[in-house]
Each structure stands twice: as structure tokens, then as C-alpha cells.
Design an enzyme around this catalytic site. Structure first.
Site, PDB file in Angstrom:
ATOM      1  N   TYR A   1      -5.586 -11.625   0.209  1.00 22.49           N
ATOM      2  CA  TYR A   1      -4.348 -12.248  -0.268  1.00 22.49           C
ATOM      3  C   TYR A   1      -3.258 -12.236   0.803  1.00 22.49           C
ATOM      4  O   TYR A   1      -2.345 -13.046   0.768  1.00 22.49           O
ATOM      5  CB  TYR A   1      -3.853 -11.537  -1.534  1.00 22.49           C
TER       6      TYR A   1
ATOM      7  N   ARG B   1     -16.411 -14.534   0.560  1.00 24.08           N
ATOM      8  CA  ARG B   1     -14.992 -14.858   0.706  1.00 24.08           C
ATOM      9  C   ARG B   1     -14.772 -15.825   1.875  1.00 24.08           C
ATOM     10  O   ARG B   1     -14.029 -16.797   1.764  1.00 24.08           O
ATOM     11  CB  ARG B   1     -14.203 -13.577   0.925  1.00 24.08           C
TER      12      ARG B   1
ATOM     13  N   THR C   1      -6.074  -1.217   1.413  1.00 21.65           N
ATOM     14  CA  THR C   1      -5.769   0.217   1.555  1.00 21.65           C
ATOM     15  C   THR C   1      -5.575   0.797   0.148  1.00 21.65           C
ATOM     16  O   THR C   1      -4.471   1.180  -0.217  1.00 21.65           O
ATOM     17  CB  THR C   1      -4.486   0.404   2.386  1.00 21.65           C
TER      18      THR C   1
ATOM     19  N   GLU D   1       3.892  -6.621   5.638  1.00 23.46           N
ATOM     20  CA  GLU D   1       4.083  -7.929   5.017  1.00 23.46           C
ATOM     21  C   GLU D   1       4.863  -7.766   3.715  1.00 23.46           C
ATOM     22  O   GLU D   1       4.557  -6.902   2.912  1.00 23.46           O
ATOM     23  CB  GLU D   1       2.704  -8.564   4.740  1.00 23.46           C
TER      24      GLU D   1
ATOM     25  N   LYS E   1       8.236  -0.222   4.537  1.00 28.69           N
ATOM     26  CA  LYS E   1       7.403  -1.005   3.615  1.00 28.69           C
ATOM     27  C   LYS E   1       7.197  -0.246   2.308  1.00 28.69           C
ATOM     28  O   LYS E   1       7.366  -0.795   1.213  1.00 28.69           O
ATOM     29  CB  LYS E   1       6.056  -1.328   4.282  1.00 28.69           C
TER      30      LYS E   1
ATOM     31  N   CYS F   1      -0.235  -3.510  -5.466  1.00 22.12           N
ATOM     32  CA  CYS F   1       0.521  -2.679  -4.518  1.00 22.12           C
ATOM     33  C   CYS F   1       1.541  -1.707  -5.087  1.00 22.12           C
ATOM     34  O   CYS F   1       1.623  -0.582  -4.600  1.00 22.12           O
ATOM     35  CB  CYS F   1       1.175  -3.582  -3.494  1.00 22.12           C
ATOM     36  N   PHE F   2       2.341  -2.114  -6.074  1.00 24.25           N
ATOM     37  CA  PHE F   2       3.437  -1.231  -6.489  1.00 24.25           C
ATOM     38  C   PHE F   2       2.930   0.171  -6.822  1.00 24.25           C
ATOM     39  O   PHE F   2       3.415   1.170  -6.301  1.00 24.25           O
ATOM     40  CB  PHE F   2       4.188  -1.821  -7.687  1.00 24.25           C
TER      41      PHE F   2
HETATM   42  N1  LIG Z   1      -1.545  -8.551  -1.996  1.00 24.26           N
HETATM   43  C1  LIG Z   1      -0.298  -8.608  -1.588  1.00 24.26           C
HETATM   44  O1  LIG Z   1       0.501  -9.361  -2.115  1.00 24.26           O
HETATM   45  C2  LIG Z   1       0.195  -7.748  -0.476  1.00 24.26           C
HETATM   46  C3  LIG Z   1      -0.617  -6.797   0.109  1.00 24.26           C
HETATM   47  N2  LIG Z   1      -0.154  -6.023   1.139  1.00 24.26           N
HETATM   48  C4  LIG Z   1      -1.029  -5.063   1.804  1.00 24.26           C
HETATM   49  O2  LIG Z   1      -1.941  -5.793   2.636  1.00 24.26           O
HETATM   50  C5  LIG Z   1      -3.206  -5.167   2.680  1.00 24.26           C
HETATM   51  C6  LIG Z   1      -4.290  -6.135   2.254  1.00 24.26           C
HETATM   52  O3  LIG Z   1      -4.040  -6.527   0.921  1.00 24.26           O
HETATM   53  P1  LIG Z   1      -4.816  -7.754   0.263  1.00 24.26           P
HETATM   54  O4  LIG Z   1      -4.866  -8.885   1.213  1.00 24.26           O
HETATM   55  O5  LIG Z   1      -4.188  -7.958  -1.065  1.00 24.26           O
HETATM   56  O6  LIG Z   1      -6.268  -7.123   0.100  1.00 24.26           O
HETATM   57  P2  LIG Z   1      -7.637  -7.874  -0.239  1.00 24.26           P
HETATM   58  O7  LIG Z   1      -8.497  -6.884  -0.895  1.00 24.26           O
HETATM   59  O8  LIG Z   1      -7.342  -9.179  -0.913  1.00 24.26           O
HETATM   60  O9  LIG Z   1      -8.239  -8.240   1.197  1.00 24.26           O
HETATM   61  C7  LIG Z   1      -8.701  -7.297   2.110  1.00 24.26           C
HETATM   62  C8  LIG Z   1      -9.942  -7.848   2.788  1.00 24.26           C
HETATM   63  O10 LIG Z   1     -10.309  -6.975   3.844  1.00 24.26           O
HETATM   64  C9  LIG Z   1     -11.726  -7.012   3.964  1.00 24.26           C
HETATM   65  N3  LIG Z   1     -12.205  -5.860   4.725  1.00 24.26           N
HETATM   66  C10 LIG Z   1     -12.182  -4.552   4.371  1.00 24.26           C
HETATM   67  N4  LIG Z   1     -12.690  -3.789   5.341  1.00 24.26           N
HETATM   68  C11 LIG Z   1     -13.060  -4.627   6.342  1.00 24.26           C
HETATM   69  C12 LIG Z   1     -13.620  -4.430   7.626  1.00 24.26           C
HETATM   70  N5  LIG Z   1     -13.914  -3.207   8.084  1.00 24.26           N
HETATM   71  N6  LIG Z   1     -13.872  -5.514   8.379  1.00 24.26           N
HETATM   72  C13 LIG Z   1     -13.573  -6.746   7.936  1.00 24.26           C
HETATM   73  N7  LIG Z   1     -13.023  -6.999   6.739  1.00 24.26           N
HETATM   74  C14 LIG Z   1     -12.750  -5.952   5.950  1.00 24.26           C
HETATM   75  C15 LIG Z   1     -12.191  -7.035   2.533  1.00 24.26           C
HETATM   76  O11 LIG Z   1     -13.518  -7.516   2.436  1.00 24.26           O
HETATM   77  C16 LIG Z   1     -11.160  -7.961   1.877  1.00 24.26           C
HETATM   78  O12 LIG Z   1     -11.605  -9.306   1.826  1.00 24.26           O
HETATM   79  C17 LIG Z   1      -3.087  -3.921   1.785  1.00 24.26           C
HETATM   80  O13 LIG Z   1      -2.753  -2.822   2.599  1.00 24.26           O
HETATM   81  C18 LIG Z   1      -1.917  -4.250   0.887  1.00 24.26           C
HETATM   82  O14 LIG Z   1      -1.223  -3.096   0.474  1.00 24.26           O
HETATM   83  C19 LIG Z   1       1.102  -6.189   1.637  1.00 24.26           C
HETATM   84  C20 LIG Z   1       1.935  -7.133   1.108  1.00 24.26           C
HETATM   85  C21 LIG Z   1       1.557  -8.000   0.024  1.00 24.26           C
HETATM   86  O1  LIG Z   2       3.332  -5.132  -1.043  1.00 24.90           O
HETATM   87  C1  LIG Z   2       3.052  -5.988  -1.853  1.00 24.90           C
HETATM   88  O2  LIG Z   2       1.939  -6.167  -2.323  1.00 24.90           O
HETATM   89  C2  LIG Z   2       4.097  -6.886  -2.402  1.00 24.90           C
HETATM   90  O3  LIG Z   2       4.440  -6.339  -3.712  1.00 24.90           O
HETATM   91  C3  LIG Z   2       5.366  -7.128  -4.444  1.00 24.90           C
HETATM   92  O4  LIG Z   2       4.844  -8.429  -4.654  1.00 24.90           O
HETATM   93  P1  LIG Z   2       3.808  -8.761  -5.838  1.00 24.90           P
HETATM   94  O5  LIG Z   2       3.237  -7.505  -6.365  1.00 24.90           O
HETATM   95  O6  LIG Z   2       2.897  -9.786  -5.292  1.00 24.90           O
HETATM   96  O7  LIG Z   2       4.677  -9.473  -6.952  1.00 24.90           O
HETATM   97  P2  LIG Z   2       6.118  -9.147  -7.597  1.00 24.90           P
HETATM   98  O8  LIG Z   2       6.824 -10.406  -7.785  1.00 24.90           O
HETATM   99  O9  LIG Z   2       6.819  -8.094  -6.858  1.00 24.90           O
HETATM  100  O10 LIG Z   2       5.722  -8.602  -9.041  1.00 24.90           O
HETATM  101  C4  LIG Z   2       5.088  -7.362  -9.216  1.00 24.90           C
HETATM  102  C5  LIG Z   2       4.984  -7.045 -10.685  1.00 24.90           C
HETATM  103  O11 LIG Z   2       6.263  -6.738 -11.241  1.00 24.90           O
HETATM  104  C6  LIG Z   2       6.517  -7.553 -12.364  1.00 24.90           C
HETATM  105  N1  LIG Z   2       7.971  -7.840 -12.425  1.00 24.90           N
HETATM  106  C7  LIG Z   2       8.619  -8.302 -11.334  1.00 24.90           C
HETATM  107  C8  LIG Z   2       9.969  -8.560 -11.379  1.00 24.90           C
HETATM  108  C9  LIG Z   2      10.681  -8.327 -12.561  1.00 24.90           C
HETATM  109  O12 LIG Z   2      11.916  -8.532 -12.665  1.00 24.90           O
HETATM  110  N2  LIG Z   2      10.009  -7.861 -13.640  1.00 24.90           N
HETATM  111  C10 LIG Z   2       8.656  -7.605 -13.599  1.00 24.90           C
HETATM  112  O13 LIG Z   2       8.079  -7.169 -14.604  1.00 24.90           O
HETATM  113  C11 LIG Z   2       5.687  -8.794 -12.143  1.00 24.90           C
HETATM  114  O14 LIG Z   2       5.425  -9.472 -13.342  1.00 24.90           O
HETATM  115  C12 LIG Z   2       4.441  -8.200 -11.522  1.00 24.90           C
HETATM  116  O15 LIG Z   2       3.586  -7.714 -12.512  1.00 24.90           O
HETATM  117  C13 LIG Z   2       6.660  -7.257  -3.641  1.00 24.90           C
HETATM  118  O16 LIG Z   2       7.553  -8.102  -4.360  1.00 24.90           O
HETATM  119  C14 LIG Z   2       6.383  -7.841  -2.266  1.00 24.90           C
HETATM  120  O17 LIG Z   2       7.592  -7.868  -1.510  1.00 24.90           O
HETATM  121  C15 LIG Z   2       5.348  -6.977  -1.559  1.00 24.90           C
HETATM  122  O18 LIG Z   2       5.031  -7.544  -0.306  1.00 24.90           O
END
Ligand SMILES: NC(=O)C1=CN([C@@H]2O[C@H](COP(=O)(O)OP(=O)(O)OC[C@H]3O[C@@H](n4cnc5c(N)ncnc54)[C@H](O)[C@@H]3O)[C@@H](O)[C@H]2O)C=CC1
Ligand SMILES: O=C(O)[C@H]1O[C@H](OP(=O)(O)OP(=O)(O)OC[C@H]2O[C@@H](n3ccc(=O)[nH]c3=O)[C@H](O)[C@@H]2O)[C@H](O)[C@@H](O)[C@@H]1O
Length: 464
Positions: free
Chosen positions: A13, A40, A93, A162, A222, A278-279
Site C-alpha cells: 500500500y 502481487r 513491520t 511516509e 513518524k 498502522c495506528f
Molecule cells: N499502509 C499505509 O497506509 C502506511 C504504511 N506505512 C508503513 O509502511 C510499511 C509498509 O506498509 P504497507 O505498504 O501497508 O505493507 P504491505 O503489507 O501492503 O506491503 C509490504 C510488502 O512487502 C513485501 N515484503 C516483505 N518482505 C520482503 C522482502 N524481504 N523482500 C521483498 N518484499 C518483501 C510483502 O510481500 C508485501 O507485499 C509499514 O512499515 C507501514 O507501517 C506508512 C504509512 C502509511
Molecule cells: O502510518 C500510516 O499507516 C498512516 O496511518 C494513518 O492513515 P490511515 O490509517 O491510512 O487512515 P486514517 O485516515 O488515518 O484513518 C485511520 C482510522 O481512523 C478512523 N478515523 C479517522 C479520523 C477520524 O476523525 N475518525 C476516525 O474514526 C478511520 O475511519 C480509520 O479507521 C495516518 O492518517 C497517515 O498519516 C499515516 O501515514
């Protein structure tokens, strides 16, 4: 130093959307996103861009523009690392499920595997960028592995967390509030590496929004940002319970409070509880780090955010049981929404999963409709909890392909994700097709109470 080739390990993602936007805005840089998950990568390469594995508004358009131009998805991790001058680590992670720190600490095994692979493969100097969310001081461990197991090449480690939110990822990436880059501010090589990454973002982000700090500040910022955001949701959710007891309305309270410019109006929407990958994970990690330094009061303070969130999910489900005359056994309960928020197909830690689990323990029969989540994902989410045999989940839960089928003959409808389409349903038709009294529980404050009550629903909403 000009970056020509970027490799991103992890096509999830974050990796997918982030690299797509970098490729779009930096046409002279070749960006290769690699993953061990072949399915994927296949989906990212699907001829039909609508089939990419991450649903985000606007993303398929960016992919259509960049894919096979300067954006590539591949499982050949070694050669992508070898070619790159900058390697982003964007792997998952998750919270540890075993050993020391089980249920709290971040599991860094995927990060370490990446570091070892980079060390093994690299034959030229590289800038390694932490894109994943990591405990403060992880960069130290990365450097140690790279320097001690590598081929004698030089590494600079940067932290570039991010901040995108799912559902608005493309918009957030195009117009970020800030880009944070942490690096070795003391050495010329560190500064040069930071500048190289600043130059990548400066293609489209105003320099005033690109912050540079030490690595430790960046890593900790972060976790802090996510903790503050989640804390706001738990704060308003705690008030929602008090509103229900006192006759106040949480939306009115949120508006009144949010108009104070020191507090601000955003992120004050009461809900059935926050979800997402994440939260919870990041706060648990913060709590673990605080505890490991003996900062028990700090740890307890942040843990309360999770305690309120778990309470909110549980009390929503308990209220359904109580309202339906203290039993949901054998009753059909319709769920509208399964994703953790609207405009994403991501279901990780979605409140809906926990509400379903609670109601299944009460022997309810659940029918679920979500516009973007597939049945196999819903069953996988329930099976993952290990609360009952998988066959039972399949027997007691069915997945519908629209809201009307889901609601037919139901005793109650629960709105669990705030998808826009739920606002404009033909609610009279839904009401007519339900058993009476027809109960409607709004876990997202999406629907108008007066209108629904006029139709005939017994209407319950969080915080009113
Ligand atoms: N999902 C989000 O909105 C956000 C996530 N993050 C952080 O970003 C990181 C990634 O999150 P997501 O993209 O949501 O995770 P995800 O689970 O969607 O993607 C991670 C990918 O890494 C791959 N992977 C794992 N180990 C590997 C390896 N050794 N070599 C190659 N590929 C490998 C997995 O197969 C998977 O497709 C986490 O640390 C998360 O906390 C930060 C901000 C926003
Ligand atoms: O590290 C991450 O993964 C990310 O986590 C959140 O993003 P995300 O979890 O994708 O979505 P949010 O919009 O933050 O919503 C998180 C949860 O809180 C809920 N929420 C959010 C806002 C609100 O006012 N009320 C509420 O219940 C949402 O419905 C959802 O279930 C942060 O907003 C991002 O900045 C961060 O990068």
C-alpha cells in the site's frame, strides 16, 4: 549527486503508490518496485490497470501513465538492488506475534532480511532509505548489518517515513503537508545523501515543505504523528460515550471544540473505532519502546488510546445485542462496509472484523457487503482471529454483492464503513424488506437520524 535508478523493496500500500508518484514526477529516474510476493507483482503488472492490487482513487491513472515507461514491477530483487543508486525499504513491520515483545514490539525480521539482501548484492555505493515505519534507532541496526556483512561498499542510511493515508494516497503524495528526511547531518556524505533525496521530492514538492532532521528525530516523528492522530480519534470516541449518556451530540461537540483554532476541526469524527494496519501497531510499538526505557507513565498514557479504541468496538457490538432484546442468536445482521475506512480495499484491523467476531460469539448470522472487499478477504480476516473453526465462519457469514441483498430479511443493519454510496441508497426499500422492528446502527455518523426515523427505522448512532 543525481539519482538515476531507484529500487523499492515492498510493493504494498505504500511502496506501490509512492513509487508510482515518484515515477510520474521524475520521468528521468527509473523506478523498480520489487516484492517476494509473485501474485502481487503479477497484479501490479496486470494489463487492465483496474486490477492492480491496491485500490486508491486516481492510482490506476498514474500507473497507466508510468508503468513500463519508467516504473517497473518485478520479482527480480537482486538485479533491481544491484542497478539502483537509492534503495527504499517499504516492507511490512507488523506487531510481533512471538517471543520477546510479543503483541507490542514491531517485528523487524522483514527489514533485516532486506538489509542482508542489499549487503549481499550491492557492488556499488548505495543510499538506503527507510520508508517503512520503524522503531527509533532502527537505522543503527541497519547500518551495522550493511557495514559488517556487505562487500565493502559505502552506505548512507536515510529515514523518510511516509505520511499518506489510505483512500487519499495519491492526493496526499502529490500535495504532502511535509516530506520528512532524516540523515547523518554531521557528515558531508550524509548531507549529500539527504540532498539527493530532497532533489527527488523537489520535482513537485515546495522546498519549504521538505524537512531535514537527524535520523532519530525522523524515525520518532513518524510514531509520534500516528500516536497523536489516533489519540484524537480515541478522545472524541471517549466523548461519544458520554454524549450518549447525557443527551449531548458528539458531532455538535466536535464542531464546537474543533472551531478553536488551537484544536482544529480535522480528525474529530466519532466512529466505531479506528482501524488500519498502522495506528494500533505503531502505538503498541511506542508503548513498548517507552517501557523498554523504564518510562512506565509514558507507556501507560499512550496505551490508553488503544484501550479506548478496543472499548469503542466492543461497546458498539454490545449495544446491538442489548437493543435486539438481549439476543442476536440466529438473527440475520447485515453489515454495510468491511474496509477500515472508505475508498480503500484494505481491511487490516478494521473495526468491522471485531464487531463481527463479537456478534458471531453471540450466534448471529451475518451478511456483509463492501463495495471493494472480496469474500475471500472477509473470511481470511475472520479466520485470522482463530475464534472458531473456519467452517463455522463460512456457515455463519455470507457475503452479498449489494446493500439491498444484504439487508433483505435482516433484523438489523450496521453501517461500519463510511462509503459514500450508503448515503444515497433507497432506504425505504431496504426498510420494507427488513424484519420489524427494523434496527439501524450507524457506526460512522453517516446517516441522517430524522430521515431514517421517519421511514420507520429504530435508529442508533455513535455519540447521540
Ligand atoms: N499502509 C499505509 O497506509 C502506511 C504504511 N506505512 C508503513 O509502511 C510499511 C509498509 O506498509 P504497507 O505498504 O501497508 O505493507 P504491505 O503489507 O501492503 O506491503 C509490504 C510488502 O512487502 C513485501 N515484503 C516483505 N518482505 C520482503 C522482502 N524481504 N523482500 C521483498 N518484499 C518483501 C510483502 O510481500 C508485501 O507485499 C509499514 O512499515 C507501514 O507501517 C506508512 C504509512 C502509511
Ligand atoms: O502510518 C500510516 O499507516 C498512516 O496511518 C494513518 O492513515 P490511515 O490509517 O491510512 O487512515 P486514517 O485516515 O488515518 O484513518 C485511520 C482510522 O481512523 C478512523 N478515523 C479517522 C479520523 C477520524 O476523525 N475518525 C476516525 O474514526 C478511520 O475511519 C480509520 O479507521 C495516518 O492518517 C497517515 O498519516 C499515516 O501515514
Amino acid at each position: 549527486m543525481k539519482i538515476k535508478n531507484i529500487c523499492c523493496i515492498g510493493a504494498g500500500y505504500v511502496g506501490g503508490p509512492t513509487m508510482a508518484v515518484i515515477a510520474q514526477k521524475c520521468p528521468e529516474i527509473n523506478v523498480t518496485v520489487v516484492d517476494i510476493n509473485e501474485k502481487r507483482i503479477e497484479a501490479w503488472n496486470d494489463k487492465d490497470v483496474e486490477n492492480i492490487p491496491v485500490y486508491e482513487p486516481g492510482l490506476s491513472k498514474v500507473i497507466a501513465e508510468t508503468r513500463d515507461r519508467n516504473l517497473f514491477f518485478s520479482t527480480d530483487i537482486d538485479s533491481a538492488i544491484d542497478k539502483a543508486d537509492m534503495v527504499f525499504i517499504s516492507v511490512n513491520t507488523p506487531t510481533k506475534t512471538y517471543g520477546i515483545g510479543k503483541g507490542m514490539a514491531a517485528d523487524l525480521k522483514y527489514i533485516e532480511l532486506c538489509a542482508r539482501q542489499i549487503a549481499r548484492v550491492s557492488k556499488s555505493d548505495k543510499i538506503v532509505v527507510e520508508k517503512s515505519t520503524l522503531p527509533v534507532r532502527t537505522a543503527e541496526a541497519l547500518k551495522n548489518i550493511l557495514d559488517n556483512t556487505g562487500n565493502g561498499v559505502n552506505y548512507q542510511i536515510l529515514s523518510n517515513p511516509e505520511f499518506l493515508a489510505e483512500g487519499t494516497a495519491v492526493e496526499d503524495l502529490l500535495n504532502p503537508d511535509r516530506v520528512l528526511i532524516g540523515g547523518d547531518v554531521e557528515s558531508p556524505q550524509g548531507k549529500e545523501a539527504m540532498q539527493a533525496l530532497v532533489d527527488v521530492y523537489a520535482h513537485w514538492v515546495d522546498k519549504s515543505r521538505i524537512l531535514t532532521t537527524s535520523v532519530w528525530s525522523s524515525e520518532l516523528s513518524k510514531l509520534t504523528a500516528n500516536a497523536f492522530l489516533a489519540q484524537r480519534v480515541s478522545s472524541i470516541n471517549a466523548m461519544s460515550e458520554l454524549c450518549e449518556k447525557t443527551g449531548a451530540d458528539v458531532n455538535e461537540v466536535a464542531k464546537a471544540v474543533g472551531m478553536d483554532s488551537r484544536i482544529g476541526p480535522k480528525f474529530l469524527k466519532a466512529s466505531v473505532g479506528f482501524g488500519g494496519s498502522c495506528f494500533q501497531k505503531d502505538i503498541l510499538n511506542l508503548v513498548y519502546i517507552a517501557k523498554s526505557f523504564g518510562l512506565n507513565e509514558v507507556a501507560d498514557y499512550w496505551e490508553q488510546v488503544i484501550i479506548i479504541n478496543d472499548h469503542q468496538k466492543r461497546r458498539f457490538a454490545a449495544n446491538v445485542v442489548k437493543t435486539l432484546f438481549n439476543t442476536v442468536s440466529g438473527k440475520k445482521i447485515a453489515f454495510l462496509g468491511w474496509a477500515f475506512k472508505k475508498d480503500t480495499n484494505d481491511t487490516r484491523e478494521s473495526a468491522a472484523i471485531y464487531v463481527a467476531d463479537y456478534l458471531l460469539n453471540e450466534q448471529a448470522e451475518i451478511v456483509i457487503y463492501d463495495p471493494k472487499v472480496k469474500a475471500e478477504q472477509i473470511y481470511a480476516d475472520l479466520d485470522y482471529l482463530n475464534s472458531r473453526p473456519c467452517e463455522e465462519n463460512r456457515r455463519c457469514v455470507t457475503v452479498a454483492n449489494n446493500s439491498y441483498t444484504a439487508g433483505k430479511d435482516a433484523h438489523a443493519i450496521l453501517v461500519l464503513t463510511e462509503w459514500d454510496e450508503f448515503k444515497t441508497l433507497n432506504w425505504e426499500k431496504i426498510y420494507n424488506d427488513m424484519l420489524k422492528p427494523a434496527f439501524l446502527f450507524d457506526g460512522r455518523r453517516l446517516l441522517e437520524r430524522k430521515i431514517k426515523e421517519k421511514i420507520g427505522f429504530e435508529f442508533y448512532a455513535i455519540g447521540s
